[in-house]
Design an enzyme around this catalytic site. Structure first.
Site, PDB file in Angstrom:
ATOM      1  N   THR A 170      -0.782   7.391   0.097  1.00  0.00           N
ATOM      2  CA  THR A 170      -0.925   7.142  -1.348  1.00  0.00           C
ATOM      3  C   THR A 170      -0.877   5.619  -1.544  1.00  0.00           C
ATOM      4  O   THR A 170      -1.897   4.964  -1.399  1.00  0.00           O
ATOM      5  CB  THR A 170       0.183   7.854  -2.169  1.00  0.00           C
ATOM      6  OG1 THR A 170       1.458   7.495  -1.659  1.00  0.00           O
ATOM      7  CG2 THR A 170      -0.001   9.359  -2.121  1.00  0.00           C
TER       8      THR A 170
ATOM      9  N   LYS B 269       3.764   9.955   5.640  1.00  0.00           N
ATOM     10  CA  LYS B 269       3.354   9.041   4.572  1.00  0.00           C
ATOM     11  C   LYS B 269       4.549   8.812   3.663  1.00  0.00           C
ATOM     12  O   LYS B 269       5.440   9.664   3.547  1.00  0.00           O
ATOM     13  CB  LYS B 269       2.161   9.566   3.787  1.00  0.00           C
ATOM     14  CG  LYS B 269       2.368  10.796   2.961  1.00  0.00           C
ATOM     15  CD  LYS B 269       3.085  10.666   1.647  1.00  0.00           C
ATOM     16  CE  LYS B 269       2.552   9.557   0.769  1.00  0.00           C
ATOM     17  NZ  LYS B 269       3.338   9.570  -0.538  1.00  0.00           N
TER      18      LYS B 269
ATOM     19  N   THR C 180      11.070  10.058   0.351  1.00  0.00           N
ATOM     20  CA  THR C 180       9.967  10.722  -0.335  1.00  0.00           C
ATOM     21  C   THR C 180       8.735  10.593   0.476  1.00  0.00           C
ATOM     22  O   THR C 180       8.151   9.522   0.565  1.00  0.00           O
ATOM     23  CB  THR C 180       9.654  10.085  -1.661  1.00  0.00           C
ATOM     24  OG1 THR C 180      10.769  10.258  -2.469  1.00  0.00           O
ATOM     25  CG2 THR C 180       8.465  10.765  -2.289  1.00  0.00           C
TER      26      THR C 180
ATOM     27  N   GLU D 239       7.177  -0.059  -0.968  1.00  0.00           N
ATOM     28  CA  GLU D 239       6.452  -0.737  -2.048  1.00  0.00           C
ATOM     29  C   GLU D 239       7.072  -2.068  -2.433  1.00  0.00           C
ATOM     30  O   GLU D 239       8.208  -2.133  -2.879  1.00  0.00           O
ATOM     31  CB  GLU D 239       6.425   0.162  -3.283  1.00  0.00           C
ATOM     32  CG  GLU D 239       5.482   1.343  -3.117  1.00  0.00           C
ATOM     33  CD  GLU D 239       5.624   2.357  -4.239  1.00  0.00           C
ATOM     34  OE1 GLU D 239       6.527   2.211  -5.077  1.00  0.00           O
ATOM     35  OE2 GLU D 239       4.807   3.294  -4.261  1.00  0.00           O
TER      36      GLU D 239
ATOM     37  N   ASN E 107       5.329  -0.343  -9.569  1.00  0.00           N
ATOM     38  CA  ASN E 107       5.806   0.885 -10.196  1.00  0.00           C
ATOM     39  C   ASN E 107       5.723   0.881 -11.713  1.00  0.00           C
ATOM     40  O   ASN E 107       6.006   1.880 -12.354  1.00  0.00           O
ATOM     41  CB  ASN E 107       7.225   1.193  -9.715  1.00  0.00           C
ATOM     42  CG  ASN E 107       7.208   1.673  -8.289  1.00  0.00           C
ATOM     43  OD1 ASN E 107       6.646   2.723  -7.993  1.00  0.00           O
ATOM     44  ND2 ASN E 107       7.774   0.870  -7.392  1.00  0.00           N
TER      45      ASN E 107
ATOM     46  N   SER F 155       3.215   7.970 -11.302  1.00  0.00           N
ATOM     47  CA  SER F 155       3.318   9.038 -10.296  1.00  0.00           C
ATOM     48  C   SER F 155       4.410  10.023 -10.663  1.00  0.00           C
ATOM     49  O   SER F 155       5.519   9.661 -10.931  1.00  0.00           O
ATOM     50  CB  SER F 155       3.615   8.467  -8.934  1.00  0.00           C
ATOM     51  OG  SER F 155       4.904   7.932  -8.883  1.00  0.00           O
TER      52      SER F 155
END
Lengths: 383, 383
Positions: A146, A168, A179, A259, A378, A383
């Site tokens: 993603t 992932k 996650t 991220e 974010n 999401s």
């Protein structure tokens, strides 16, 4: 080599059109046997995505012949219709592969609260099945990305058998599983119960000890499939060690790709009265936004480490705590220790050692720094 | 009007040179009686700063004649010498004011792990005592600022009596008290036990329900001093309501001034099986970095609200959860509800309502968005 490193597995990764940008978004992993034993570990979040609810049921049977994974949509918080979508996905894969839907696991990742484009997903399954290959492990790993900047795979070799895997995940990493989606495959010849034991031992000390941002996803799924194609039944310790090695490698790759992160932080808690205390303290430090900002600023701010430790119920005396940052004991006996100017924090990996001086148990938790890039990514990504 | 709004109190706020930039950094609040009853609430962090350890002991006596507060240094994690510094501070104030050191409370805020410049602090106490005035409440409030952009004061009037107060805090705000110092004064004529009861009732539903960044400080202190100068003894409910009003006002000001925040988020949990469940769920939402980033991006991302609810052990069924953002029920029965395009998030205050559909208890938690400015401020400021 990924999920096709072990004998008996084929895979595919294609662009089915689920992602609007045309990137690969559908992966298929098939166990060609002779055995089809499987184990799974799922999110501890009580709000579970439809594919998690489905796959939990499938795994109760202890057999999985194939896994359908999609990126571009989590199919979480989509109600009864979302569950029907997952069911239809498994039925379609069963039809194409000539198997029973009750042995098809499904995993999804992406936006929460949005239905999947089922026409694209269902026709994609036919296309993926036509492209199944023992050399497509990397393609499958790419198709489940993603916000990941790189795909993640790992392999460990036993004596005549192999464990391989793909994962992932690049945010929303927290215990009770990072996650993420992860599929591990092996050609070792083992029963479902043996797989389950090894998988739980491995995830407890790897994925469960990665805490990027304290957020626990609705879709976490780790599956372990065994084909038995090597004809070898390794002993439990040896096998569990290999599964743990692959999980540790993948978990480390998740942290490295978190991220917006600029630092990987290894929090080692030592001198704890119990392993549980060590994990509790490690997580408290890993969840301190102030501490994570300090690391981002290359500031060896041990006061924020003590503040975090002080919020836990672990056994310790405040005036016996010691903290080292990158090997320099900047806090001794709960107060200023060595000169903080001695701490070099220029490199990506930062090691924090928190000594509770209360016993001899230890645990290691991995996290990341908190950065403006995390906020930007974010704020924009729904999401 | 701050801490001098009530009769019987004088205060001072000066620059003692503790802060290198020359800003005001020392405040003194004196209760001139006739009564000197007091109550206090302190941080739940087990790593407590020296002034917290000292003042907790002072408050056990139920009487406080003066409070010395400094910014520019927290005197936390400073070991036995740091505790001696606090003791010397109280002794100096007692000497200057002609009181007993055992009735002098001390509060500090600023960098952790650094000793205070005691020569400056001790001579500053003499200077502050010389400037004590019934009109210097604002000056005292200004002198306790750290990264606060504004000073915070509030007042509530009873029938012939008054409650006033000042607070500081702009980050590290989390339950068990926002990270902050707060001094409340009243001229109501009440015993220490009555003050304690009212103060605990007030902080439980105000400061304890502010969670800016999940970080719990080593120095949180809330004091309530009563002079009895009005000669009036209000009834408990009336008095507790006034204390709660002042605390709520100050708590709201803390949220509005949180480091780097661009949004104030009011999280209202309804339909909970118990008030404890409502608070637990509210805090879980307030601590989701992903949700706080989404609010920063003006994205009505209800999936991240459900993810946060799912991490708690509160009573609820995932498929009965409802979430409204700024009045639009974007999630109904655990799935997509009204059109998210209807949500207007342009204003600073954002209201999230989470309905657990499991009872009729409620709670409100205040937090802020997570911004790049928060990261910048906390990467650079070593505290």
């Amino acid at each position: 080599m990924s999920v096709t490193a072990a004998q008996g597995f084929t895979a595919a990764g294609i662009a089915a059109g689920i992602k609007e940008n045309g990137d690969p978004d559908l992966a298929l992993v098939v166990n060609n046997g002779p055995r089809r034993a499987a184990a799974g570990v799922f999110t501890a979040n009580r709000v579970k995505a439809a594919p998690v609810l489905w796959s939990e049921q499938v795994l109760k049977g202890g057999e999985v012949t194939a896994v359908v994974l999609n990126s571009g949509g989590a199919n979480a918080c989509t109600g009864p219709l979302g569950f029907q979508d997952t069911h239809a996905t498994a039925e379609r894969a069963a039809e194409v592969l000539g198997h029973h839907a009750g042995e098809i696991a499904v995993a999804s990742t992406g936006l929460i609260g949005v239905r999947l484009p089922m026409d694209k997903l269902l026709s994609g399954i036919g296309e993926a099945a036509a492209r199944l290959s023992p050399h497509a492990g990397e393609k499958a790993a790419i198709a489940i990305k993603t916000t990941d900047t790189v795909h993640k795979t790992a392999v460990a070799q036993g004596a005549g058998w192999t464990v391989g895997g793909m994962a992932k995940g690049a945010g929303m990493l927290a215990p009770g599983l990072a996650t993420m989606l992860c599929v591990l495959t092996t050609d070792a010849d083992l029963e479902a119960a043996a797989l389950d034991k090894a998988l739980r031992e491995a995830t407890r000390v790897t994925f469960d000890r990665v805490d990027s941002d304290g957020c626990l996803s609705t879709n976490d799924t780790v599956l372990l499939l065994a084909s038995g194609a090597s004809g070898i039944t390794p002993d439990h310790r040896e096998f569990a060690a290999a599964v743990t090695a692959v999980c540790a490698d993948l978990a480390r790759q998740l942290v490295a790709d978190a991220e917006g992160a600029s630092k990987d932080i290894r929090i080692e808690v030592i001198g704890a009265a119990s392993e549980e205390d060590a994990v509790t303290v490690g997580r408290a430090i890993a969840r301190s936004s102030l501490f994570k900002c300090a690391v981002h600023g290359e500031d060896p701010n041990w006061g924020r480490v003590l503040s975090a430790i002080g919020t836990t119920d672990a056994v310790f005396e405040p005036d016996r705590l010691n903290v080292a940052i990158n090997g320099v004991w900047v806090c001794r006996a709960g107060a200023t220790g060595e000169d903080r100017e001695l701490v070099d924090m220029r490199f990506r990996e930062v090691q924090v050692t928190a000594d509770l001086a209360a016993g001899d148990h230890t645990a290691t938790i991995w996290t990341n720094d908190l950065t403006a890039d995390y906020v930007h990514e974010n704020s924009a990504y729904s999401s």
